[in-house]
Every structure is written in structure tokens, then in C-alpha cells.
Design a protein around this motif. Sequence first.
Motif, short mmCIF file in Angstrom:
data_model
loop_
_atom_site.label_atom_id
_atom_site.label_comp_id
_atom_site.label_asym_id
_atom_site.label_seq_id
_atom_site.Cartn_x
_atom_site.Cartn_y
_atom_site.Cartn_z
N GLY A 1 -1.38 -4.94 22.80
CA GLY A 1 -2.10 -4.92 21.53
C GLY A 1 -3.18 -3.87 21.54
O GLY A 1 -3.39 -3.17 22.54
N TYR A 2 -3.87 -3.75 20.43
CA TYR A 2 -4.98 -2.81 20.34
C TYR A 2 -5.91 -3.24 19.22
O TYR A 2 -5.54 -4.02 18.35
CB TYR A 2 -4.48 -1.38 20.10
CG TYR A 2 -3.64 -1.21 18.84
CD1 TYR A 2 -4.23 -0.93 17.61
CD2 TYR A 2 -2.26 -1.34 18.89
CE1 TYR A 2 -3.46 -0.78 16.47
CE2 TYR A 2 -1.48 -1.19 17.75
CZ TYR A 2 -2.10 -0.91 16.53
OH TYR A 2 -1.34 -0.77 15.40
N LEU A 3 -7.12 -2.74 19.27
CA LEU A 3 -8.11 -2.98 18.23
C LEU A 3 -8.29 -1.69 17.43
O LEU A 3 -7.99 -0.60 17.92
CB LEU A 3 -9.45 -3.40 18.83
CG LEU A 3 -9.45 -4.71 19.62
CD1 LEU A 3 -10.83 -4.94 20.24
CD2 LEU A 3 -9.04 -5.89 18.76
N ALA B 1 -7.75 1.78 22.53
CA ALA B 1 -6.77 1.84 23.62
C ALA B 1 -5.89 0.59 23.62
O ALA B 1 -6.33 -0.48 23.21
CB ALA B 1 -7.48 1.97 24.95
N ASP B 2 -4.67 0.74 24.07
CA ASP B 2 -3.77 -0.41 24.21
C ASP B 2 -4.28 -1.33 25.30
O ASP B 2 -4.75 -0.88 26.36
CB ASP B 2 -2.35 0.05 24.57
CG ASP B 2 -1.63 0.70 23.38
OD1 ASP B 2 -2.16 0.63 22.25
OD2 ASP B 2 -0.55 1.28 23.60
N SER B 3 -4.18 -2.63 25.03
CA SER B 3 -4.53 -3.61 26.06
C SER B 3 -3.35 -3.78 27.01
O SER B 3 -2.25 -3.28 26.75
CB SER B 3 -4.88 -4.95 25.40
OG SER B 3 -3.69 -5.53 24.85
N GLU B 4 -3.55 -4.51 28.10
CA GLU B 4 -2.46 -4.76 29.05
C GLU B 4 -1.31 -5.50 28.37
O GLU B 4 -0.15 -5.33 28.73
CB GLU B 4 -2.97 -5.55 30.25
CG GLU B 4 -3.85 -4.73 31.17
CD GLU B 4 -4.31 -5.53 32.37
OE1 GLU B 4 -3.69 -6.56 32.71
OE2 GLU B 4 -5.31 -5.10 32.99
N ALA B 5 -1.63 -6.32 27.37
CA ALA B 5 -0.61 -7.10 26.66
C ALA B 5 0.10 -6.25 25.59
O ALA B 5 1.04 -6.72 24.96
CB ALA B 5 -1.23 -8.33 26.03
#
Length: 193
Positions: free
Chosen positions: A153-155, A147-151
Amino acid sequence: MPHKFTVALTALLLASCNAAPAEEPPLAGAAIGGDFTLIGEDGSEVSWSDFSGKYRIVYFGYAFCPDICPTDVQRAMAGLKLFEKDSPDLGAKIQPLFVTVDPARDTPEVVAEFTDAFHPRLIGLTGSEADIKATADKFAVYFTRGADSEAGGYLMDHSNITYLFAPDGSPLAMLPTDQGPEAVKAELDKWVR
């Protein structure tokens, strides 16, 4: 008194009867690997068959990985360097490859910067999402985008296996990066001839 030739032949036959059979590689016969064409660090096409006649170390990961990928790649390449130091001629027969599982961010330039940090001969490969998925499937590698992070980015969740392949492209073994560079070198000592 027996003839010297008979004694020598008997000793040779007894030694060969007691010799342990050559160990079979752990991945012998596994359906792992196969032909692919991806994009190399300079933007040109790179195929599996380009490395025929060479042993191949193969790792699937991504350059933006915060921990696992750089650790695994560092240990694998440090083990290769130890092997090259002890056996430079055999070390030259090994081609290390890094295949991204994050082609959206891992451009040829990004994978080049990533691989250059670990070994001068490590080649980074990228490509379209479809080509990366097809290649990963051939190498029994799982990956999915997190999932996309608040910033923003994603893992990437993915298998972290470092494979060793024979010069004919058949799988030999998994390199124990979790045990450190010395263990990687020991595994290379077993299979690279």
C-alpha cells in the motif's frame, strides 16, 4: 420643529454612514478554481460548469486515507447538514464535491462508496492522473504519492483545504474543518445567501 420626513431622512443617512462595510470574502480575487472535466461516480463526465449557479464545497483527498480525509470530509459534511437544518432553501444551493488525488485506486465505484458515507449529495470525482493533476493545480492543491509499504500500500501526501466557492465559481473562503462542524456551519452562514 423639523418636518417628520427630514428627521427620518437624517436618521437614515446617519445610520448608513455608521454602517460597517460588507465584509469581503477572505479568498476574493484569489486565482483558485476553474474549469475541469473529470469522471463522476456513475462513470460519466462531470465539469465545473455543471454546477454554475450553485455554491460549491470542494475537497481534494483520497478514499484510502487512514485519518485526515475522512475526518475533514465528515466535519465539512456535518457542518453542511447543520446549515441545511437551519436553512434548507440555502442548503439546497450548495453542491459538495470530493476530488480524489489517488486516481489509481479511487475508481468511480470507490469514490461513490466513500462519499455516500458522509452526505447524500456529496459527489466524488476521479479521472486520469493528468486530469487530476491539472485540476489540482487550478485549485492550488499539492499532492504526491508516498513510498510503497511492505504490504504494497501507500499513502498520499496532499493539501487538506476545504474550499467554498460562489455560484459564479469564484473562491469565497476556506471552511475551518479543523474546528469542527459548528465552525463550518458558521462560515457557511457568513457567505451563503
